[in-house]
Motif scaffolding. Structure first.
Motif, PDB file in Angstrom:
ATOM      1  N   ILE A 248      74.631 -10.950 -32.439  1.00 21.25           N
ATOM      2  CA  ILE A 248      73.227 -10.694 -32.097  1.00 21.25           C
ATOM      3  C   ILE A 248      72.688  -9.693 -33.100  1.00 21.25           C
ATOM      4  N   LEU A 249      71.727 -10.142 -33.904  1.00 19.59           N
ATOM      5  CA  LEU A 249      71.177  -9.372 -35.013  1.00 19.59           C
ATOM      6  C   LEU A 249      69.781  -8.924 -34.619  1.00 19.59           C
ATOM      7  N   THR A 250      69.637  -7.653 -34.307  1.00 20.90           N
ATOM      8  CA  THR A 250      68.420  -7.138 -33.686  1.00 20.90           C
ATOM      9  C   THR A 250      67.557  -6.377 -34.687  1.00 20.90           C
ATOM     10  N   PHE A 251      66.248  -6.678 -34.638  1.00 19.57           N
ATOM     11  CA  PHE A 251      65.244  -5.966 -35.425  1.00 19.57           C
ATOM     12  C   PHE A 251      64.210  -5.417 -34.452  1.00 19.57           C
ATOM     13  N   ASN A 252      64.176  -4.096 -34.314  1.00 11.46           N
ATOM     14  CA  ASN A 252      63.266  -3.470 -33.363  1.00 11.46           C
ATOM     15  C   ASN A 252      63.068  -2.017 -33.786  1.00 11.46           C
ATOM     16  N   PRO A 253      61.841  -1.510 -33.793  1.00  8.13           N
ATOM     17  CA  PRO A 253      61.635  -0.131 -34.262  1.00  8.13           C
ATOM     18  C   PRO A 253      62.391   0.916 -33.460  1.00  8.13           C
ATOM     19  N   LEU A 254      62.459   0.744 -32.131  1.00 10.63           N
ATOM     20  CA  LEU A 254      63.131   1.718 -31.277  1.00 10.63           C
ATOM     21  C   LEU A 254      64.510   1.217 -30.893  1.00 10.63           C
ATOM     22  N   LYS A 255      65.432   2.142 -30.719  1.00  5.19           N
ATOM     23  CA  LYS A 255      66.725   1.799 -30.157  1.00  5.19           C
ATOM     24  C   LYS A 255      66.545   1.639 -28.644  1.00  5.19           C
ATOM     25  N   GLU A 256      66.487   0.399 -28.190  1.00  2.00           N
ATOM     26  CA  GLU A 256      66.315   0.131 -26.771  1.00  2.00           C
ATOM     27  C   GLU A 256      67.687  -0.087 -26.139  1.00  2.00           C
TER      28      GLU A 256
ATOM     29  N   LEU B  93      54.215  11.465 -26.533  1.00  2.00           N
ATOM     30  CA  LEU B  93      54.085  10.942 -27.890  1.00  2.00           C
ATOM     31  C   LEU B  93      55.472  10.957 -28.524  1.00  2.00           C
ATOM     32  N   PHE B  94      56.037   9.780 -28.741  1.00  2.00           N
ATOM     33  CA  PHE B  94      57.334   9.660 -29.397  1.00  2.00           C
ATOM     34  C   PHE B  94      57.128   9.691 -30.907  1.00  2.00           C
ATOM     35  N   ILE B  95      57.886  10.549 -31.606  1.00  2.00           N
ATOM     36  CA  ILE B  95      57.656  10.758 -33.024  1.00  2.00           C
ATOM     37  C   ILE B  95      58.975  11.110 -33.717  1.00  2.00           C
ATOM     38  N   ASN B  96      59.121  10.675 -34.946  1.00  2.00           N
ATOM     39  CA  ASN B  96      60.287  11.007 -35.750  1.00  2.00           C
ATOM     40  C   ASN B  96      60.297  12.507 -36.055  1.00  2.00           C
ATOM     41  N   GLN B  97      61.496  13.104 -36.018  1.00  2.00           N
ATOM     42  CA  GLN B  97      61.607  14.552 -36.221  1.00  2.00           C
ATOM     43  C   GLN B  97      61.066  14.976 -37.581  1.00  2.00           C
ATOM     44  N   ALA B  98      61.322  14.182 -38.620  1.00  2.00           N
ATOM     45  CA  ALA B  98      60.812  14.526 -39.947  1.00  2.00           C
ATOM     46  C   ALA B  98      59.288  14.464 -39.984  1.00  2.00           C
TER      47      ALA B  98
ATOM     48  N   ILE C 175      62.784   7.002 -34.100  1.00  2.00           N
ATOM     49  CA  ILE C 175      61.740   6.031 -34.393  1.00  2.00           C
ATOM     50  C   ILE C 175      61.494   6.074 -35.899  1.00  2.00           C
ATOM     51  N   PRO C 176      61.186   4.956 -36.563  1.00  2.00           N
ATOM     52  CA  PRO C 176      61.011   4.978 -38.016  1.00  2.00           C
ATOM     53  C   PRO C 176      59.921   5.941 -38.475  1.00  2.00           C
ATOM     54  N   ARG C 177      60.104   6.491 -39.649  1.00  2.00           N
ATOM     55  CA  ARG C 177      59.089   7.362 -40.253  1.00  2.00           C
ATOM     56  C   ARG C 177      57.753   6.631 -40.331  1.00  2.00           C
ATOM     57  N   GLY C 178      56.699   7.372 -40.043  1.00  2.00           N
ATOM     58  CA  GLY C 178      55.358   6.800 -40.111  1.00  2.00           C
ATOM     59  C   GLY C 178      54.927   6.050 -38.870  1.00  2.00           C
ATOM     60  N   CYS C 179      55.799   5.978 -37.868  1.00  2.00           N
ATOM     61  CA  CYS C 179      55.500   5.250 -36.633  1.00  2.00           C
ATOM     62  C   CYS C 179      55.475   6.210 -35.449  1.00  2.00           C
ATOM     63  N   LEU C 180      54.645   5.897 -34.465  1.00  2.00           N
ATOM     64  CA  LEU C 180      54.556   6.660 -33.226  1.00  2.00           C
ATOM     65  C   LEU C 180      54.658   5.700 -32.056  1.00  2.00           C
TER      66      LEU C 180
END
Length: 762
Positions: free
Chosen positions: A245-253, A681-686, A723-728
């Motif tokens: 199962i090859l998953t593509f998703n911004p968040l680790k669900e 608001l979920f946000i990348n630490q960087a 969450i990936p950089r630049g995404c909220l």
């Protein structure tokens, strides 16, 4: 920005699996909260079973060989929500004005309980008051008859049965319009447009049995743990027999990471888990076209190299030659794509995409599962088409264990489209309706959701009839829509519970309480059954047996028929009363209208596992203009519709595992570790460091749509997240206030809620 903290919310990482004891505890919490009667447990035992009732939440298939408990955590919440003993009576509205209730949270409105009486809005007191059904139907008819039919919208959520939906669509067309937007417009219209253009059918081609025959799954943009948890059993079984199962998703669900089966005593006793994804790629929001382009690029260039030296091909050239069109144009575009652009837009390394491509290339039967993470973007249709491209490259459509598998939301949203809920003439049985009922159905395209929203805002829509749902909360541009709604001449809402849409009345407003699907529906011929269609095009019967919440409730088909009798021209071929007396007559009418799909409808109604309505693309019959499945080269790699800029983020609206669509069951998003709030608001630490914000700080988001309108979401707690950089990320539907009406998928008009341009503000 000033730093503030809330003392009530708890936000801390969750370390457990999906399912397991967490699901059991969640169920133990929800039943007493809803104060359900002892009969609720007996009803749960009937859920998704032959001769039982079909779950009122998601549309995942119901197996013929069912589990002892064929419901998930979310489905149990939906059942408890409907079977609650809490009530919202006319006395409640004597104590509360609508102005006051607009200050209540969504959860509190619905949690107050089931509506018990038909209600009319009284502007002088700003309250709902009880009325008779006859008064309501007569007033609705009197309001609708003088209006231009083009100015009236007939919206439906995805929960109404096939029977109610068929009557609703027929009523609208007899009234004179095809203004029939629905939940599909909100979510999966990109599927309907993309798959129809590519393979000739607007729905997925697979069935539940294909999970037993696949050897690889490509999984894009769908949170199975919260939105379709019963699918976890099928994913678990696939993994147990070695399926990758090859998953593509911004968040680790969590549901895509690991799962403990609550119905497996050994796993529950030992804490055993099944790893779900064998690869997990956190693609940027709107980066899926780029990710799939990278996979395709590796495959095509590998295939080119293999053919040049006489090695076995990587692609299925025989299938491509016999069944497809425009492969070479697509392949040329893929070859010209630049790896640096692919990596930048996808947020993924070339090596990661090549690793996925290698697994795909050695697999013989591949499912392409996806959700709104693909469809709700400006380039949502291109997202769907790109996944189809990948499947076509190796002949993964029209054979066992392979094909596109869109995961629908509401339990019958796909079925509503099947029986005529559509604004598009080419999808409506216009000639058959004319033959059967002797009237000329409208052929002018009707309003979809986006066009309906425009019409409400600009005043061209004068009346709105809602068959279920919470349109104002689900629709984009919340503030503009709420400001415009009171200008409607008529607002009619058919519902089981109070929601925010009901608090914004038109000049004439009626709130009509209906039976739920789990409740016994007795008409002149006796207890009735209804039917629904699942995500895999299987039709299931559903029979409610619970005691109705109030003796004053009517069924959805009955409510629709009573309105129809007052607004549709008299027609001796249309027996509204006869259909309501016995719903089998409605199913006969559906069969007559769609004979190929609904042959022997009544006889097959309770077939275990449902009966399949058929799918030409699954037979490799391509109902496209070319007669072949069609490749499409994407125009660009970024699906968001806007360019990245300093300080601009891509906002994804998210569901918690304590909600279903706009229905909020509670304030515990267990998988994301959030309790007691939805103001997050979920946000990348960087990104936090770059934006100059700290954990726990209270900030606002402003839409950066560039249309000159200020849209703002206040009071969000900054929460570091993977969450990936630049995404909220922020919760839906509360974040819809940031989503402009005109930020939508270009061809399908689906609101682009998975990539909204925003900036962080004090």
């Amino acid at each position: 920005m000033s730093k503030q903290r809330s003392d009530e919310p708890e936000i801390e990482p969750f370390t457990g699996p999906a399912g397991g004891w967490g699901s059991v505890r969640s169920l133990a919490e929800v039943l007493p909260r809803e104060r359900v009667a002892p009969d609720a447990l007996r009803q749960l035992a009937r859920q998704n079973k032959p001769d039982g009732f079909m779950c009122v939440s998601c549309a995942w298939p119901k197996p013929a060989d069912h589990h002892p408990a064929e419901f998930c955590e979310e489905g149990a919440k939906a059942t408890a929500w409907e079977l609650t003993t809490l009530r919202t009576t006319p006395e409640f509205f004597r104590e509360h004005t609508l102005t006051e209730l607009r200050g209540w949270k969504d959860y509190d409105l619905e949690q107050h309980g089931r509506l018990t009486h038909p209600l009319r809005y009284d502007a002088e007191s700003d309250r709902y008051v009880a009325c008779s059904w006859e008064e309501a139907f007569d007033a609705i008819g009197a309001s609708l008859r003088p209006l231009d039919p083009k100015s009236v919208v007939f919206y439906s959520s995805g929960r109404a049965s096939l029977e109610a939906s068929y009557l609703y669509a027929l009523m609208a067309r007899m009234y004179g319009n095809q203004n029939l937007p629905d939940s599909s417009n909100m979510c999966h219209e990109s599927t309907s447009v993309g798959l129809k253009a590519a393979i000739g059918v607007p729905v997925g081609t697979t069935q539940l049995r294909d999970f037993e025959e696949c050897d690889c799954i490509l999984f894009f943009g769908q949170n199975v743990g919260s939105n379709a948890p019963r699918m976890l059993h099928d994913l678990r079984s696939a993994r147990k027999r070695g399926v990758e199962i090859l998953t593509f998703n911004p968040l680790k669900e969590r549901g895509l990471e690991r799962f403990t089966d609550p119905q497996n005593p050994i796993e529950m006793a030992t804490g055993g888990e099944t790893q779900i994804s064998t690869q997990y790629h956190q693609v940027k929001a709107g980066g899926d076209i780029a990710a799939m382009m990278g996979i395709a690029k590796f495959l095509i260039e590998w295939d080119d190299a293999a053919l040049s030296v006489g090695d076995p091909p990587v692609l299925d050239h025989a299938f491509i030659a016999q069944h497809t069109k425009d492969f070479e144009s697509f392949a040329d575009a893929v070859r010209e794509a630049n790896w640096a652009d692919i990596e930048r837009e996808s947020g993924l390394a070339r090596t990661a995409l090549e690793e996925t491509a290698r697994v795909y290339a050695r697999s013989e039967a591949v499912l392409g599962i996806y959700g709104m993470g693909l469809t709700q973007h400006v380039k949502g249709v291109e997202n769907v088409r790109m996944l189809v491209n990948l499947l076509l490259m190796r002949g993964n459509i029209g054979k066992p264990g392979a094909g596109p598998t869109p995961v629908r939301g509401h339990s019958n949203v796909q079925g509503q489209r099947t029986v005529g809920i559509t604004e598009k003439t080419e999808l409506a049985p216009v000639e058959k309706l004319k033959e059967l009922y002797g009237f000329d159905p409208p052929t002018e395209k009707g309003l979809d959701t986006i066009e309906a929203c425009r019409g409400v805002i600009d005043g061209s829509v004068r009346a709105f009839v809602g068959l279920g749902g919470n349109f104002l909360r689900a629709a984009p541009d919340t503030d503009a829509m709420e400001a415009a709604w009171p200008r409607l001449d008529l607002s009619v809402q058919i519902a089981t519970k109070l929601n925010r849409n009901h608090l914004f009345p038109g000049k004439v407003t009626y709130l009509l309480p209906c039976l739920g699907r789990i409740e016994e529906d007795v008409q002149a011929s006796g207890p009735q059954a209804v039917s629904v269609e699942d995500s895999t095009s299987c039709i299931h019967g559903s029979r409610g047996k619970a005691k109705p919440a109030s003796p004053h409730l009517l069924s959805e088909p009955r409510i629709v028929a009573e309105i129809a009798k007052r607004i549709a021209p008299a027609n001796p071929r249309v027996d509204w009363d006869g259909w309501i007396a016995d719903y089998a007559g409605i199913r006969d009418a559906i069969e007559a209208t769609y004979p190929e799909m609904f042959r022997d409808f009544n006889a097959r109604l309770f077939t275990p596992g449902g009966f399949w309505k058929g799918n030409k693309a699954a037979e490799r019959i391509w109902q496209t203009p070319s007669g072949r499945a069609e490749f499409l080269a994407p125009g660009e790699l970024n699906a968001t519709g806007f360019a990245d800029a300093d300080g601009r983020f891509r906002l994804m609206t998210l569901r918690s595992n304590d909600q279903f669509n706009t229905t909020i069951y509670g304030y515990h998003d267990r998988f994301r570790g959030v309790k007691g709030t939805r103001d997050v608001l979920f946000i990348n630490q960087a990104d936090m460091a770059k934006a100059g914000v700290e954990e726990g700080q209270i900030v606002a988001l402003e839409s950066d749509a560039g249309d000159g309108t200020t849209r703002r979401r206040e009071g969000l707690i900054v929460t570091p997240y993977d969450i990936p950089r630049g995404c909220l990320g922020a919760y839906y539907p509360e974040a819809n206030v940031l989503l402009p009406v005109e930020h939508h998928a270009e061809q399908s008009h689906v609101p682009a809620a998975k990539s909204v341009p925003v900036r962080i503000r004090p």
